[in-house]
Design a protein around this motif. Structure first.
Motif, PDB file in Angstrom:
ATOM      1  N   ARG A   8       0.845  -1.201   0.000  1.00  0.00           N
ATOM      2  CA  ARG A   8       0.000   0.000   0.000  1.00  0.00           C
ATOM      3  C   ARG A   8       0.876   1.245   0.000  1.00  0.00           C
ATOM      4  O   ARG A   8       1.980   1.229   0.528  1.00  0.00           O
ATOM      5  CB  ARG A   8      -0.896   0.013   1.237  1.00  0.00           C
ATOM      6  N   TYR A   9       0.324   2.324  -0.554  1.00  0.00           N
ATOM      7  CA  TYR A   9       1.024   3.608  -0.593  1.00  0.00           C
ATOM      8  C   TYR A   9       0.226   4.613   0.218  1.00  0.00           C
ATOM      9  O   TYR A   9      -0.997   4.704   0.095  1.00  0.00           O
ATOM     10  CB  TYR A   9       1.170   4.091  -2.038  1.00  0.00           C
ATOM     11  N   LEU A  14       0.285   8.946  -4.844  1.00  0.00           N
ATOM     12  CA  LEU A  14      -0.031   7.515  -4.882  1.00  0.00           C
ATOM     13  C   LEU A  14      -0.906   7.077  -3.714  1.00  0.00           C
ATOM     14  O   LEU A  14      -1.177   5.881  -3.554  1.00  0.00           O
ATOM     15  CB  LEU A  14       1.264   6.686  -4.889  1.00  0.00           C
ATOM     16  N   ASP A  15      -1.349   8.022  -2.883  1.00  0.00           N
ATOM     17  CA  ASP A  15      -2.131   7.694  -1.694  1.00  0.00           C
ATOM     18  C   ASP A  15      -3.333   6.830  -2.057  1.00  0.00           C
ATOM     19  O   ASP A  15      -4.099   7.158  -2.966  1.00  0.00           O
ATOM     20  CB  ASP A  15      -2.607   8.966  -1.012  1.00  0.00           C
ATOM     21  N   ARG A  17      -3.173   3.805  -3.357  1.00  0.00           N
ATOM     22  CA  ARG A  17      -2.837   2.774  -4.346  1.00  0.00           C
ATOM     23  C   ARG A  17      -2.480   1.485  -3.617  1.00  0.00           C
ATOM     24  O   ARG A  17      -1.816   1.490  -2.588  1.00  0.00           O
ATOM     25  CB  ARG A  17      -1.658   3.233  -5.193  1.00  0.00           C
ATOM     26  N   THR A  31      13.126   2.243  -0.779  1.00  0.00           N
ATOM     27  CA  THR A  31      12.443   3.465  -1.199  1.00  0.00           C
ATOM     28  C   THR A  31      11.870   3.269  -2.598  1.00  0.00           C
ATOM     29  O   THR A  31      12.372   2.459  -3.383  1.00  0.00           O
ATOM     30  CB  THR A  31      13.379   4.690  -1.226  1.00  0.00           C
ATOM     31  N   TYR A  34       8.659   8.264  -7.199  1.00  0.00           N
ATOM     32  CA  TYR A  34       7.596   8.523  -8.165  1.00  0.00           C
ATOM     33  C   TYR A  34       7.872   9.893  -8.774  1.00  0.00           C
ATOM     34  O   TYR A  34       7.980  10.887  -8.060  1.00  0.00           O
ATOM     35  CB  TYR A  34       6.232   8.512  -7.474  1.00  0.00           C
ATOM     36  N   TYR A  47       8.978   7.641  -1.450  1.00  0.00           N
ATOM     37  CA  TYR A  47       8.248   6.849  -0.467  1.00  0.00           C
ATOM     38  C   TYR A  47       9.233   5.909   0.228  1.00  0.00           C
ATOM     39  O   TYR A  47      10.092   5.324  -0.429  1.00  0.00           O
ATOM     40  CB  TYR A  47       7.150   6.021  -1.146  1.00  0.00           C
ATOM     41  N   GLU A  58       3.961  -1.207   3.467  1.00  0.00           N
ATOM     42  CA  GLU A  58       3.443   0.021   2.896  1.00  0.00           C
ATOM     43  C   GLU A  58       4.598   0.978   2.689  1.00  0.00           C
ATOM     44  O   GLU A  58       5.621   0.904   3.368  1.00  0.00           O
ATOM     45  CB  GLU A  58       2.352   0.645   3.765  1.00  0.00           C
ATOM     46  N   TYR A  59       4.422   1.830   1.723  1.00  0.00           N
ATOM     47  CA  TYR A  59       5.390   2.886   1.459  1.00  0.00           C
ATOM     48  C   TYR A  59       4.747   4.193   1.860  1.00  0.00           C
ATOM     49  O   TYR A  59       3.662   4.535   1.397  1.00  0.00           O
ATOM     50  CB  TYR A  59       5.786   2.898  -0.020  1.00  0.00           C
ATOM     51  N   ARG A  60       5.415   4.910   2.756  1.00  0.00           N
ATOM     52  CA  ARG A  60       4.904   6.194   3.246  1.00  0.00           C
ATOM     53  C   ARG A  60       5.692   7.331   2.620  1.00  0.00           C
ATOM     54  O   ARG A  60       6.913   7.256   2.500  1.00  0.00           O
ATOM     55  CB  ARG A  60       5.010   6.280   4.764  1.00  0.00           C
ATOM     56  N   LEU A  61       4.975   8.386   2.238  1.00  0.00           N
ATOM     57  CA  LEU A  61       5.609   9.546   1.636  1.00  0.00           C
ATOM     58  C   LEU A  61       6.633  10.126   2.591  1.00  0.00           C
ATOM     59  O   LEU A  61       6.337  10.355   3.771  1.00  0.00           O
ATOM     60  CB  LEU A  61       4.557  10.598   1.284  1.00  0.00           C
TER      61      LEU A  61
END
Length: 72
Positions: A8-9, A14-15, A17, A31, A34, A47, A58-61
């Motif tokens: 998850r993003y 990309l929030d 996605r 990382t 984008y 991310y 999950e990848y967080r901004l």
């Protein structure tokens, strides 16, 4: 039947996605970059990997770094 590995993003463009992989990656990327190209300047979002036990990762901004002070 095994469950897919869910990525998850969170945050940025990309929030929300969600990507499903058939299995857990051996070495997930730390990382994800984008790059948004449009009529104006290039916009880059980074991310960072964060694990979520209930579904995968999950990848967080990444928080934007403060601009350096300009002297002059």
């Amino acid at each position: 039947m095994s469950q897919p590995y869910v990525v998850r993003y969170v945050g940025g463009p990309l929030d929300g996605r969600v990507d499903s992989l058939p299995s857990t990656p051996d070495d997930p990327k730390q990382t994800v970059t984008y790059v948004h190209l449009h009529g104006g300047p290039k916009i880059v979002h980074i991310y960072e990997l964060s694990y979520a036990v209930e579904y995968g990762c999950e990848y967080r901004l990444r928080a934007e770094e403060a601009e350096p002070d300009v002297i002059g």
